[in-house]
Each structure stands twice: as structure tokens, then as C-alpha cells.
Design a protein around this motif. Structure first.
Motif, PDB file in Angstrom:
ATOM      1  N   TRP A 106       0.968  -1.413   0.167  1.00 47.82           N
ATOM      2  CA  TRP A 106      -0.075  -0.108  -0.170  1.00 47.82           C
ATOM      3  C   TRP A 106       0.774   1.319   0.014  1.00 47.82           C
ATOM      4  O   TRP A 106       0.389   2.263  -0.562  1.00 47.82           O
ATOM      5  N   THR A 121       1.212   3.287  -3.232  1.00 47.07           N
ATOM      6  CA  THR A 121       0.211   4.491  -3.582  1.00 47.07           C
ATOM      7  C   THR A 121       0.035   5.282  -2.665  1.00 47.07           C
ATOM      8  O   THR A 121      -0.067   6.529  -2.983  1.00 47.07           O
ATOM      9  N   LYS A 144       0.087  12.199  -1.742  1.00 47.67           N
ATOM     10  CA  LYS A 144      -1.254  11.642  -2.122  1.00 47.67           C
ATOM     11  C   LYS A 144      -2.241  12.124  -1.014  1.00 47.67           C
ATOM     12  O   LYS A 144      -3.475  12.458  -1.278  1.00 47.67           O
TER      13      LYS A 144
END
Length: 358
Positions: A342, A345, A350
Motif C-alpha cells: 500500500w 500508492t 497523495k
């Protein structure tokens, strides 16, 4: 392979009017000279229709607590310490209210028997001693707090649960009459907590048949109540109460995901209540849960609900960084949502961009 061996609520009573069995349920657990303590949402103060039904006896006491803010470790410690000073020990702790009151009751029960501060036990499996006998009586449906092995608290450093085998209630009393006439927005926000539990559990990498069986039933009930029905009635309350129970059971053997991780950051920094915080976040998560978010937006429209916008508009860089810290600390939630990689990402950049949309 070692499988998770998790505890469940020991005793459950369900049915309209079953609140009137509270005294019969508590009596076998009464210790001579030690009171039962009822932790009650202060919204019910002066509501004689409910308060007069609480079966007080001897030195039993009602402690009113505000649900305006979610439970804090300092609040838990203050209540537990005052009870220990006044009585030494108690026969039990009974929480009456929504998820915040149920979490508060669970935490106080644990701190009646464990040393130090509740902040010492924010994490996984840090509680080593069973708490006082504790009972949950929900007056809102959706959080799943009545069946979960966690009690979510905001501490000095983070918002994080006391996740332990000793946290679940010894008894829950599920009376749909108690959730009748809940304010529309509050009922929706809390119900969406259940709906979002289901979406995160059913799409997560931790999913297994146990979680799936409960999650699918909870999702079915949520969609029936919030999408299919045109009038809110007793049947809606019955179904939502059981959706909450099944949703809580679903995540007991899996996990929640992106929405909960991000909403913890909002709650810690801004004090955003859990249900509405989940809604604010989930409204922006088409990237992760496209089908679930589409149905959520349809529910919002159908029930004419206001989802706040722009709550992060004027935050400083330091405030964004703190929210990101809180969210990133919840590693099991991210792993459930996106798998072991994870971090490829979910970067700080983000998360900053995601919070800026809220």
C-alpha cells in the motif's frame, strides 16, 4: 497458518421493549455494596421517558457524558479514577447512547482494573487484565460499537482504539424502540458508518467467508433501508439495528479501510464526529470504492442530507502533516484496503491532495 481467535459479545437480547429486562439481566452480576454505573448520553438528561426506566438500586449512579466530542483518554481516566476513589470497585458499567457512549463505557470498564492511563493502551492487544462487567445499550444504530473489540479514543498523540480481547461487552441489549425518532441527519451519518464498514470489509484484502457472510447481510439491510424504502418506519429501525450488529461482526474478522483511516485524521485535528467524518471522506473516494460511492451519493440525494464541504480549506501545512501522521499510523486499515504494498500508492503527497478535496 495461524488463524485469528477473537472474542464475541457473550450475551445478546434483541426485541422491542427488551430494555425493560435490564434489571433482571444485571441482578446476577451485582456485587454486594458495589454499584452499577450507567454512563448515559447527556442528550437524555431530563428525558424521563428513558431515564425513569433505568433500574437504579442502592448506590447505583447515572454518569451523564457529552457526545458532542468523541471519547478522549483524559475523559476515560477522569471517570474511572473518580469511580475508584468513590467506590473502590463497581458491579459493572452500562453504556446507554450512540457509539461514543458505548466506546466510553467499554474504556471505563477496562480502566477500572488496569493501571495507568487509557492512553497507555491505545493500540493492539495491550490490555492484559479483564475489565469490569460491562453492558452496551445502543440508542443509535450503525457504528457496530456494540459488538466490536475496540473502543476508539482520542489521546494526546493520536486517535486509536483500545483493541483487545477484553474490550467487547459482556452483554448487549438491542431494543429498536430506543432508536425511534433519532434526528434524521444523525441517523443517516451513523447508518453510513455501517454502510462504509461493509464496503471497506467486502472489498478488502483481509476478506474471508466469515466476514463476507456478515458484511453482505449488513450491506443488504443498509441498501434496503436507505435506497429502497420511501418511508422511515419501525421496520427501518429494526433493520438498521441488525445491520449495525452484522456490520460490526464483519469487521471483527477483517478490517475497515481508506475512509476510516482518513476520517481518524479529521477527528483528531478538527474534532469531526466519526459518522459525519466518514461521510465527508467517503464522498471523495470514487478512486477506491467506485460502486460503493455511487450508491452512497444516491442515498445522500434520496434523504436530502448535507455533507459538509471545505472543512480543510484553511488548514496550515503543520495541520495537514498532523492529519497525515494520524492516518498513516493505521497500517492495518491501509493493508486491508490496498494490500501489503500500500505504501507504493499512499504517499504523504497523495494524502495531502485527498484531504485538500474535503
Amino acid at each position: 497458518m495461524k488463524f485469528k481467535n477473537f472474542p464475541m459479545v457473550k450475551m445478546v437480547v434483541y426485541g422491542r421493549g427488551c430494555f425493560d429486562q435490564t434489571q433482571d439481566i444485571l441482578t446476577p452480576h451485582r456485587k454486594a455494596d458495589f454499584p452499577f454505573i450507567f454512563i448515559v448520553d447527556d442528550i437524555f438528561k431530563g428525558n424521563n421517558a428513558l431515564i425513569n426506566r433505568i433500574p437504579l438500586s442502592g448506590t447505583d449512579k447515572i454518569v451523564y457524558a457529552s457526545a458532542a466530542d468523541e471519547p478522549k483518554t483524559k475523559q476515560v481516566d477522569a471517570i474511572a479514577n473518580s469511580l475508584k476513589e468513590a467506590y473502590g470497585e463497581v458491579s459493572g458499567i452500562i453504556g446507554i447512547g450512540g457509539g461514543s457512549m458505548l466506546d466510553l463505557a467499554k474504556a471505563v470498564a477496562l480502566m477500572m482494573t488496569n493501571p495507568g492511563s487509557s492512553a497507555d493502551y491505545q493500540g493492539w492487544d495491550l490490555v492484559k487484565v479483564p475489565g469490569a462487567y460491562h453492558v452496551g445499550i445502543p440508542t443509535l444504530s450503525g457504528t457496530g460499537a456494540e459488538v466490536s473489540r475496540t473502543t476508539v479514543l482520542t489521546g494526546p498523540q493520536r486517535k486509536l482504539g483500545m483493541n483487545s480481547d477484553y474490550t467487547p461487552f459482556d452483554q448487549i441489549i438491542l431494543d429498536p424502540e430506543l432508536i425511534k425518532n433519532a434526528p434524521k441527519n444523525q441517523r443517516f451519518y451513523t447508518g453510513m458508518d455501517c454502510y462504509i464498514h461493509c464496503i471497506e470489509s467486502l472489498t478488502g484484502t483481509y476478506l474471508n467467508t466469515f466476514s463476507q457472510s456478515y458484511g453482505e447481510k449488513a450491506l443488504e439491510l443498509c441498501e434496503e433501508v436507505f435506497l429502497e424504502k420511501d418511508v422511515w418506519d419501525d421496520d427501518s429501525d429494526d433493520k438498521l439495528m441488525m445491520a449495525s450488529f452484522h456490520g460490526g461482526m464483519s469487521i471483527a474478522y477483517s478490517q475497515v479501510g481508506v475512509a476510516h483511516a482518513l476520517s481518524y485524521g479529521l477527528s483528531f485535528l478538527l474534532g469531526t464526529k466519526h459518522g459525519i467524518g466518514n461521510c465527508i471522506v467517503f464522498d471523495q473516494l470514487e478512486e477506491f470504492y467506485p460502486e460503493g460511492v455511487a450508491k452512497f451519493k444516491a442515498m445522500v440525494k434520496k434523504h436530502d442530507i448535507d455533507i459538509p464541504k471545505g472543512i480543510c480549506a484553511n488548514l496550515t501545512d503543520e495541520q495537514f502533516e498532523k492529519m497525515i501522521d494520524v492516518a498513516l499510523f493505521l497500517e492495518p486499515l491501509w493493508e486491508n484496503a490496498l494490500g501489503k504494498n500500500w505504501r507504493d500508492t499512499i504517499t504523504r503527497k497523495k494524502l495531502r491532495a485527498m484531504y485538500e478535496k474535503m
